[in-house]
Design a protein around this motif. Sequence first.
Motif, short mmCIF file in Angstrom:
data_model
loop_
_atom_site.label_atom_id
_atom_site.label_comp_id
_atom_site.label_asym_id
_atom_site.label_seq_id
_atom_site.Cartn_x
_atom_site.Cartn_y
_atom_site.Cartn_z
N MET A 1 93.40 3.33 -13.82
CA MET A 1 93.09 1.92 -13.98
C MET A 1 93.44 1.20 -12.68
O MET A 1 94.52 1.36 -12.13
N THR A 2 92.54 0.36 -12.21
CA THR A 2 92.75 -0.41 -11.00
C THR A 2 93.03 -1.86 -11.37
O THR A 2 92.25 -2.47 -12.10
N GLU A 3 94.15 -2.38 -10.87
CA GLU A 3 94.57 -3.74 -11.15
C GLU A 3 94.76 -4.51 -9.85
O GLU A 3 95.12 -3.93 -8.83
N VAL A 4 94.56 -5.82 -9.93
CA VAL A 4 94.82 -6.70 -8.80
C VAL A 4 95.83 -7.75 -9.25
O VAL A 4 95.69 -8.34 -10.32
N LEU A 5 96.85 -7.97 -8.42
CA LEU A 5 97.86 -8.99 -8.67
C LEU A 5 97.74 -10.05 -7.58
O LEU A 5 97.72 -9.71 -6.39
N VAL A 6 97.67 -11.33 -8.00
CA VAL A 6 97.53 -12.43 -7.05
C VAL A 6 98.73 -13.36 -7.18
O VAL A 6 99.03 -13.85 -8.27
N ILE A 7 99.42 -13.60 -6.06
CA ILE A 7 100.51 -14.57 -5.99
C ILE A 7 100.05 -15.67 -5.04
O ILE A 7 100.10 -15.52 -3.82
N ASN A 11 102.59 -19.63 0.65
CA ASN A 11 101.78 -19.22 1.79
C ASN A 11 102.58 -18.24 2.61
O ASN A 11 103.74 -18.54 2.93
N PRO A 12 102.10 -17.06 2.89
CA PRO A 12 100.73 -16.61 2.67
C PRO A 12 100.48 -16.19 1.21
O PRO A 12 101.40 -15.84 0.49
N LEU A 13 99.21 -16.24 0.83
CA LEU A 13 98.80 -15.74 -0.47
C LEU A 13 99.00 -14.23 -0.44
O LEU A 13 98.69 -13.58 0.56
N LEU A 14 99.55 -13.69 -1.51
CA LEU A 14 99.78 -12.25 -1.60
C LEU A 14 98.83 -11.65 -2.63
O LEU A 14 98.67 -12.19 -3.72
N LEU A 15 98.21 -10.55 -2.26
CA LEU A 15 97.29 -9.87 -3.17
C LEU A 15 97.58 -8.38 -3.09
O LEU A 15 97.61 -7.81 -1.99
N ILE A 24 98.69 0.27 -3.96
CA ILE A 24 97.96 1.09 -2.99
C ILE A 24 97.43 0.27 -1.82
O ILE A 24 97.08 0.82 -0.78
N LYS A 25 97.35 -1.06 -2.00
CA LYS A 25 96.88 -1.93 -0.92
C LYS A 25 97.56 -3.27 -1.06
O LYS A 25 97.64 -3.83 -2.14
N GLU A 26 98.06 -3.78 0.07
CA GLU A 26 98.78 -5.05 0.08
C GLU A 26 98.15 -5.96 1.13
O GLU A 26 97.95 -5.55 2.27
N LEU A 27 97.82 -7.19 0.72
CA LEU A 27 97.24 -8.17 1.64
C LEU A 27 98.08 -9.43 1.66
O LEU A 27 98.51 -9.92 0.61
N GLU A 28 98.32 -9.95 2.86
CA GLU A 28 98.95 -11.26 3.05
C GLU A 28 97.92 -12.11 3.77
O GLU A 28 97.52 -11.79 4.89
N ILE A 29 97.48 -13.20 3.12
CA ILE A 29 96.39 -13.99 3.66
C ILE A 29 96.84 -15.42 3.87
O ILE A 29 97.25 -16.10 2.92
N GLU A 30 96.77 -15.88 5.10
CA GLU A 30 97.12 -17.27 5.43
C GLU A 30 95.93 -18.16 5.09
O GLU A 30 94.77 -17.78 5.26
N GLY A 31 96.22 -19.38 4.63
CA GLY A 31 95.17 -20.34 4.35
C GLY A 31 95.28 -20.91 2.96
O GLY A 31 96.15 -20.55 2.18
N MET A 32 94.37 -21.83 2.69
CA MET A 32 94.35 -22.46 1.38
C MET A 32 93.71 -21.52 0.36
O MET A 32 92.73 -20.83 0.66
#
Length: 150
Positions: A1-7, A11-15, A24-32
């Motif tokens: 099962m593949t899940e996505v978690l959004v925080i 800032n930064p937004l964490l996904l 398995i994958k971590e993203l830190e995204i700056e912005g609104m």
Amino acid sequence: MTEVLVISISNPLLLGVYEDKKLIKELEIEGMTSDVLPVTFEKIIKEYEINRISYVNTPGSYMAIKVAYVFLKTLAITKNIEFRACSGFEFNENSPIKALGKKYFINSNEGIKVDFLDKDTKIADFKLPKQLENIIFSEETLPIYNLPAV
């Protein structure tokens, strides 16, 4: 099962993308949130078949929570993806979360209160967990507003 978690409450937004509850994958995204969430999910959807989306629905930036809710709920409905929510305190070691001005949301035994912090209070950054095993999620996904109306 593949899940996505959004925080999205800081800032930064964490996904985080999780496979069988493991990061398995971590993203830190700056912005609104309104700018970066749709673009980021466009890429994630092309790369993964998502079965579940979870997001932080309390406490924190009301605008970020509202934008995340509307976008993610719409995506969940249109793509038939399970959708759930959780508290931001799950991802910052239960540390205070910025509210308004110099006030912070504080999680206590009596519930969430809004107050000033002592000068020695440490504030932990938000972090995506390496596993989703011990996180408390809810099927109640509406944003929870912890401040009284003005």
